[in-house]
Design an enzyme around this catalytic site. Structure first.
Site, PDB file in Angstrom:
ATOM      1  N   CYS A   1       0.818  -1.222   0.000  1.00 32.58           N
ATOM      2  CA  CYS A   1       0.000   0.000   0.000  1.00 32.58           C
ATOM      3  C   CYS A   1       0.844   1.262   0.000  1.00 32.58           C
ATOM      4  O   CYS A   1       0.317   2.359  -0.199  1.00 32.58           O
ATOM      5  CB  CYS A   1      -0.916   0.024   1.221  1.00 32.58           C
ATOM      6  SG  CYS A   1      -2.125  -1.279   1.231  1.00 32.58           S
TER       7      CYS A   1
ATOM      8  N   HIS B   1      -2.633   7.158   4.365  1.00 32.90           N
ATOM      9  CA  HIS B   1      -3.177   5.989   3.678  1.00 32.90           C
ATOM     10  C   HIS B   1      -4.519   5.624   4.306  1.00 32.90           C
ATOM     11  O   HIS B   1      -4.670   5.617   5.525  1.00 32.90           O
ATOM     12  CB  HIS B   1      -2.184   4.823   3.799  1.00 32.90           C
ATOM     13  CG  HIS B   1      -2.713   3.533   3.269  1.00 32.90           C
ATOM     14  ND1 HIS B   1      -3.311   3.424   2.035  1.00 32.90           N
ATOM     15  CD2 HIS B   1      -2.747   2.281   3.802  1.00 32.90           C
ATOM     16  CE1 HIS B   1      -3.687   2.171   1.836  1.00 32.90           C
ATOM     17  NE2 HIS B   1      -3.356   1.454   2.893  1.00 32.90           N
TER      18      HIS B   1
ATOM     19  N   ASN C   1      -9.895   0.256   1.633  1.00 29.04           N
ATOM     20  CA  ASN C   1      -8.450   0.385   1.430  1.00 29.04           C
ATOM     21  C   ASN C   1      -8.123  -0.004  -0.007  1.00 29.04           C
ATOM     22  O   ASN C   1      -8.190  -1.178  -0.369  1.00 29.04           O
ATOM     23  CB  ASN C   1      -7.739  -0.538   2.425  1.00 29.04           C
ATOM     24  CG  ASN C   1      -6.236  -0.524   2.284  1.00 29.04           C
ATOM     25  OD1 ASN C   1      -5.692  -0.002   1.315  1.00 29.04           O
ATOM     26  ND2 ASN C   1      -5.562  -1.112   3.253  1.00 29.04           N
TER      27      ASN C   1
HETATM   28  N1  ACO Z   1     -16.994  -9.225  10.865  1.00 26.62           N
HETATM   29  C1  ACO Z   1     -17.409  -9.578  12.089  1.00 26.62           C
HETATM   30  N2  ACO Z   1     -16.568 -10.003  13.043  1.00 26.62           N
HETATM   31  C2  ACO Z   1     -15.271 -10.066  12.739  1.00 26.62           C
HETATM   32  C3  ACO Z   1     -14.769  -9.718  11.463  1.00 26.62           C
HETATM   33  C4  ACO Z   1     -15.696  -9.284  10.498  1.00 26.62           C
HETATM   34  N3  ACO Z   1     -15.329  -8.917   9.274  1.00 26.62           N
HETATM   35  N4  ACO Z   1     -13.423  -9.864  11.457  1.00 26.62           N
HETATM   36  C5  ACO Z   1     -13.097 -10.306  12.690  1.00 26.62           C
HETATM   37  N5  ACO Z   1     -14.188 -10.422  13.455  1.00 26.62           N
HETATM   38  C6  ACO Z   1     -14.274 -10.830  14.854  1.00 26.62           C
HETATM   39  C7  ACO Z   1     -13.081 -11.633  15.291  1.00 26.62           C
HETATM   40  O1  ACO Z   1     -13.225 -13.003  14.997  1.00 26.62           O
HETATM   41  C8  ACO Z   1     -13.074 -11.362  16.779  1.00 26.62           C
HETATM   42  O2  ACO Z   1     -14.002 -12.206  17.401  1.00 26.62           O
HETATM   43  P1  ACO Z   1     -13.696 -12.850  18.831  1.00 26.62           P
HETATM   44  O3  ACO Z   1     -13.550 -11.663  19.766  1.00 26.62           O
HETATM   45  O4  ACO Z   1     -14.899 -13.680  19.082  1.00 26.62           O
HETATM   46  O5  ACO Z   1     -12.425 -13.614  18.661  1.00 26.62           O
HETATM   47  C9  ACO Z   1     -13.577  -9.923  16.892  1.00 26.62           C
HETATM   48  O6  ACO Z   1     -14.266  -9.659  15.660  1.00 26.62           O
HETATM   49  C10 ACO Z   1     -12.496  -8.901  17.100  1.00 26.62           C
HETATM   50  O7  ACO Z   1     -11.456  -9.152  16.153  1.00 26.62           O
HETATM   51  P2  ACO Z   1     -10.142  -8.297  16.136  1.00 26.62           P
HETATM   52  O8  ACO Z   1      -9.229  -8.863  15.095  1.00 26.62           O
HETATM   53  O9  ACO Z   1      -9.612  -8.133  17.520  1.00 26.62           O
HETATM   54  O10 ACO Z   1     -10.727  -6.888  15.655  1.00 26.62           O
HETATM   55  P3  ACO Z   1      -9.958  -5.538  15.533  1.00 26.62           P
HETATM   56  O11 ACO Z   1     -10.625  -4.512  16.343  1.00 26.62           O
HETATM   57  O12 ACO Z   1      -8.471  -5.715  15.682  1.00 26.62           O
HETATM   58  O13 ACO Z   1     -10.231  -5.161  14.013  1.00 26.62           O
HETATM   59  C11 ACO Z   1      -9.167  -5.163  11.873  1.00 26.62           C
HETATM   60  C12 ACO Z   1      -9.783  -6.018  12.982  1.00 26.62           C
HETATM   61  C13 ACO Z   1     -10.236  -4.244  11.323  1.00 26.62           C
HETATM   62  C14 ACO Z   1      -8.691  -6.106  10.753  1.00 26.62           C
HETATM   63  C15 ACO Z   1      -8.001  -4.344  12.437  1.00 26.62           C
HETATM   64  O14 ACO Z   1      -7.119  -5.181  13.157  1.00 26.62           O
HETATM   65  C16 ACO Z   1      -7.232  -3.613  11.366  1.00 26.62           C
HETATM   66  O15 ACO Z   1      -7.721  -2.686  10.743  1.00 26.62           O
HETATM   67  N6  ACO Z   1      -5.955  -3.987  11.152  1.00 26.62           N
HETATM   68  C17 ACO Z   1      -5.151  -3.346  10.141  1.00 26.62           C
HETATM   69  C18 ACO Z   1      -5.423  -3.974   8.818  1.00 26.62           C
HETATM   70  C19 ACO Z   1      -4.903  -3.173   7.654  1.00 26.62           C
HETATM   71  O16 ACO Z   1      -4.956  -1.975   7.664  1.00 26.62           O
HETATM   72  N7  ACO Z   1      -4.414  -3.876   6.621  1.00 26.62           N
HETATM   73  C20 ACO Z   1      -3.998  -3.271   5.428  1.00 26.62           C
HETATM   74  C21 ACO Z   1      -2.680  -2.613   5.511  1.00 26.62           C
HETATM   75  S1  ACO Z   1      -2.215  -1.820   4.044  1.00 26.62           S
HETATM   76  C22 ACO Z   1      -1.733  -2.922   2.804  1.00 26.62           C
HETATM   77  O17 ACO Z   1      -0.576  -3.036   2.445  1.00 26.62           O
HETATM   78  C23 ACO Z   1      -2.723  -3.745   2.096  1.00 26.62           C
END
Ligand code: ACO
Length: 333
Positions: free
Chosen positions: A120, A253, A283
């Protein structure tokens, strides 16, 4: 890598164009494919909808119209361009490069053309490369494109990734300009963190057991993103001896509104100076920053004279910032 722009060299952006696919996919539609909900996605990411390419649409189908609009705004034709850099992790194919395909389509017969892979952060890396080629005298007019069609490499049964991403591309023209545009760049990479966001079966390492979809450790990427967005911006501002108070527009970003909010708070940027469009596009990887620039131009915040701080981060893991004085008047077509 960190440096201020050369004292006696004024390079700026003289054209900007963007393109997203027509198809809008809402959170409610996604919840038909995976176990998720509009409420969860909005609360955890700030994303409401994203654009998704049609089955026959590839990166060059987005890159080309964006490039044509950037050329038009700069008052140039394809034949005037001598270098094309396309930042992407989803080229039309491994080779020929999408840059070469774009060169052919716009009639840039004299141009060198290649793709660049920095996740990204690709658009920031490509801007710095374009600047360097102009500063070194190798290029007079560079077309930099950032774009991705990540929908093609997502596992549409994996709720941890599919809700985050969208497709889109943006293009800018870099040229010598009467006033100083770019003031400095900071770029970095940490391959040790690469496994937190990767496409393991996409190259020569796992050729016989292709895993062709993105895999991500969201929590690790979240921690990395919140750290580097702040660090990279602070390092570059210090190097350029510019205070955050002087920054008119902060263009991070667009990965997750919580990541952006964290960086904005830590850096101390007032919210009216922050560009956010992740709610509408998700994203879009290397397309994210040019799409945000175009939105800020359209809403009147990106004006000639504005001091603009851009920071990207992503797979690699990589990060990068650019600081520039916006010299372009008007709105992209
Ligand atoms: N819908 C519903 N529930 C979900 C989903 C979903 N899509 N995804 C995960 N959950 C659940 C999980 O299973 C978990 O359940 P549990 O508590 O029963 O275990 C709960 O939601 C919380 O999950 P977390 O992973 O702790 O959620 P978090 O608040 O960390 O959010 C997220 C997850 C949005 C992916 C976050 O970690 C994030 O934005 N990370 C950065 C990702 C990113 O930006 N990636 C791209 C980088 S740039 C590039 O180069 C492409």
């Amino acid at each position: 890598m960190i440096a201020t722009a050369k004292q006696n060299l004024e390079v700026s952006i003289t054209g900007l164009g963007v393109k997203v696919p027509d198809r809008v996919v809402t959170n409610d539609e996604l919840s038909q494919y995976v176990d998720t909900s509009d409420e969860w996605i909005i609360e955890r990411t700030g994303i409401r909808e994203r654009r998704i390419a049609a089955p026959e649409e590839a990166l060059s189908d987005l890159a080309l119209p964006a490039a044509r609009d950037a050329l038009a705004q700069a008052g140039l034709e394809g034949k005037d361009i001598d270098l094309i850099i396309v930042a992407t992790v989803t080229p039309d194919m491994a080779f020929p490069s999408t840059a070469a395909l774009v060169a052919d389509a716009i009639g840039a017969t004299e141009a060198a053309a290649y793709d660049l892979s920095a996740g990204c952060t690709g658009f920031m890396y490509a801007l710095a490369q374009g600047y360097g080629m102009l500063a070194g005298g190798l290029s007079q007019r560079t077309l930099v494109i950032g774009g991705d069609v990540l929908s093609k490499i997502l596992d549409w049964t994996d709720r941890s990734t599919v809700v985050l991403f969208g497709d889109g591309a943006g293009a800018v023209i870099l040229e010598a300009a009467p006033e100083k545009g770019f003031l400095g760049f900071e770029l970095g990479a940490d391959g040790a963190g690469g496994v937190h966001l990767w496409l393991p079966g996409s190259g020569s390492r796992r050729f016989d057991e292709p895993e062709k979809y993105v895999k991500m450790n969201g929590r690790e990427v979240f921690k990395f993103a919140t750290r580097v967005l702040v660090q990279s911006a602070e390092d570059l501002l210090a190097k350029c001896q510019v205070s955050i108070d002087d920054v008119d527009l902060y263009v991070p970003h667009q990965a997750n509104v919580r990541i952006i909010d964290h960086a904005t708070r830590k850096l101390g940027v007032p919210s009216e100076r922050v560009v956010i469009n992740v709610d509408r596009y998700g994203n879009t990887s290397s397309g994210s920053i040019p799409l945000a620039l175009a939105d800020a131009a359209a809403d009147g915040r990106l004006r000639a004279g504005a001091l603009v701080l851009m920071t990207g981060m992503g797979a690699g893991l990589t990060w990068g910032s650019a600081l520039m004085r916006w010299t372009l008047a008007g709105v992209p077509q």
